[in-house]
Design a protein around this motif. Structure first.
Motif, mmCIF file in Angstrom:
data_model
loop_
_atom_site.group_PDB
_atom_site.id
_atom_site.type_symbol
_atom_site.label_atom_id
_atom_site.label_comp_id
_atom_site.label_asym_id
_atom_site.label_seq_id
_atom_site.Cartn_x
_atom_site.Cartn_y
_atom_site.Cartn_z
ATOM 1 N N VAL A 150 12.395 8.743 48.361
ATOM 2 C CA VAL A 150 12.011 7.414 47.851
ATOM 3 C C VAL A 150 12.026 6.376 48.983
ATOM 4 O O VAL A 150 11.155 5.506 49.058
ATOM 5 C CB VAL A 150 12.930 6.988 46.672
ATOM 6 N N GLY A 151 12.975 6.488 49.892
ATOM 7 C CA GLY A 151 13.049 5.541 51.019
ATOM 8 C C GLY A 151 11.760 5.573 51.838
ATOM 9 O O GLY A 151 11.166 4.533 52.133
ATOM 10 N N GLN A 152 11.294 6.787 52.177
ATOM 11 C CA GLN A 152 10.053 6.922 52.968
ATOM 12 C C GLN A 152 8.858 6.392 52.189
ATOM 13 O O GLN A 152 7.975 5.738 52.743
ATOM 14 C CB GLN A 152 9.798 8.395 53.317
ATOM 15 N N GLU A 153 8.847 6.681 50.880
ATOM 16 C CA GLU A 153 7.742 6.211 50.025
ATOM 17 C C GLU A 153 7.689 4.672 50.056
ATOM 18 O O GLU A 153 6.615 4.075 50.169
ATOM 19 C CB GLU A 153 8.085 6.653 48.605
ATOM 20 N N ILE A 154 8.854 4.057 49.969
ATOM 21 C CA ILE A 154 8.910 2.585 49.958
ATOM 22 C C ILE A 154 8.495 2.027 51.317
ATOM 23 O O ILE A 154 7.758 1.043 51.398
ATOM 24 C CB ILE A 154 10.327 2.104 49.539
ATOM 25 N N MET A 155 8.940 2.684 52.405
ATOM 26 C CA MET A 155 8.544 2.220 53.747
ATOM 27 C C MET A 155 7.017 2.265 53.900
ATOM 28 O O MET A 155 6.392 1.320 54.388
ATOM 29 C CB MET A 155 9.155 3.124 54.833
ATOM 30 N N ALA A 156 6.414 3.401 53.485
ATOM 31 C CA ALA A 156 4.959 3.581 53.643
ATOM 32 C C ALA A 156 4.211 2.530 52.820
ATOM 33 O O ALA A 156 3.285 1.870 53.318
ATOM 34 C CB ALA A 156 4.561 4.983 53.208
ATOM 35 N N ALA A 157 4.627 2.342 51.555
ATOM 36 C CA ALA A 157 3.945 1.381 50.680
ATOM 37 C C ALA A 157 4.110 -0.037 51.229
ATOM 38 O O ALA A 157 3.176 -0.856 51.187
ATOM 39 C CB ALA A 157 4.505 1.474 49.268
ATOM 40 N N THR A 158 5.275 -0.330 51.780
ATOM 41 C CA THR A 158 5.528 -1.677 52.323
ATOM 42 C C THR A 158 4.642 -1.928 53.539
ATOM 43 O O THR A 158 4.053 -3.009 53.682
ATOM 44 C CB THR A 158 7.024 -1.817 52.719
ATOM 45 N N HIS A 159 4.532 -0.923 54.400
ATOM 46 C CA HIS A 159 3.694 -1.093 55.589
ATOM 47 C C HIS A 159 2.241 -1.339 55.182
ATOM 48 O O HIS A 159 1.566 -2.207 55.725
ATOM 49 C CB HIS A 159 3.823 0.131 56.502
#
Ligand SMILES: C[S@@+](CC[C@H](N)C(=O)[O-])C[C@H]1O[C@@H](n2cnc3c(N)ncnc32)[C@H](O)[C@@H]1O
Length: 208
Positions: A150-159
């Motif tokens: 979930v952390g990586q998913e949130i980072m990607a979506a935020t970028h």
């Protein structure tokens, strides 16, 4: 008791409700932690020093949409609204329905929306508010205890959701979030705020 009367709450819930009223948002935060310790990830809200430090790099004149993940009881949301332009918007996203209910009831400001969802849904939420991009995204999420991936998913979506020149502002009690950020953000400014419970690692990731 007649049919029109409301049964009184038993003693313990009544005392708890009284305490929540007397202590206000801090009690609600503590209650949130007691119910969902992993999701909330902190015992008390951030300090004034942390708030000032994290927000110090925001160019408020250039900010039309500010997004906040994990607002809790609004510790950052209120100072963000105080600094924001009159025509800007603040959208906060939290998975805790009680926090979102409390924020919607207590922050009466046409620039403010509170959404009950996960930060990983940020792109759909930004689009639903009529924007293509966010200027700044702020996170108080407990990255260390988020479910795997979930952390990586949130980072990607935020970028993806940030405009060029925008920034992801992150405060956390470990450097875990900063380690995750490195894959997406080339330029990261680093900070540390000791006057916070517990002391706090701050990262500003810039989308160049
Ligand atoms: C440490 S608290 C931050 C509280 C507040 N921002 C402060 O500075 O005091 C973390 C918050 O993240 C929320 N949260 C946890 N996982 C989330 C997710 N996937 N999406 C959005 N919010 C989440 C929790 O419900 C909680 O309100």
């Amino acid at each position: 008791m007649t049919s029109g009367e409301v049964a009184p709450l038993p003693l313990i819930p009544r005392l708890r409700a009284k305490l929540v009223r007397a202590l206000g948002p801090t009690a609600l935060f503590l209650k949130g932690f007691a119910k969902h310790p992993v999701m909330v990830g902190a015992l008390v809200p951030s300090s004034r020093r942390t708030i000032d430090r994290v927000l110090s790099k925001v160019d408020w004149e250039q900010c039309r949409l500010f997004v906040e993940y994990g607002p809790g009881v609004g510790t950052f949301s209120r100072p963000v609204l105080q600094r924001m332009r009159r025509d800007a918007r603040l959208v906060v996203i939290d998975t805790n329905a009680e926090f979102i209910g409390y924020l919607s009831r207590t922050i009466v400001d046409p620039r403010f929306s509170a959404v009950h969802a996960s930060a990983s849904d940020v792109e759909a939420i930004v689009a639903a508010h009529g924007f293509e991009h966010a200027d700044y995204v702020l996170s108080g999420l407990p990255f260390t205890t988020l479910p795997p991936g979930v952390g990586q998913e949130i980072m990607a979506a935020t970028h993806r959701v940030l405009r060029s020149g925008g920034a992801f502002l992150v405060y956390q009690y470990t450097a875990r979030a900063r380690a995750l950020m490195r894959r997406w953000f080339d330029r990261i400014d680093e900070g540390y705020e000791p006057i916070n419970i517990p002391p706090c690692v701050i990262s500003w990731g810039w989308k160049d």
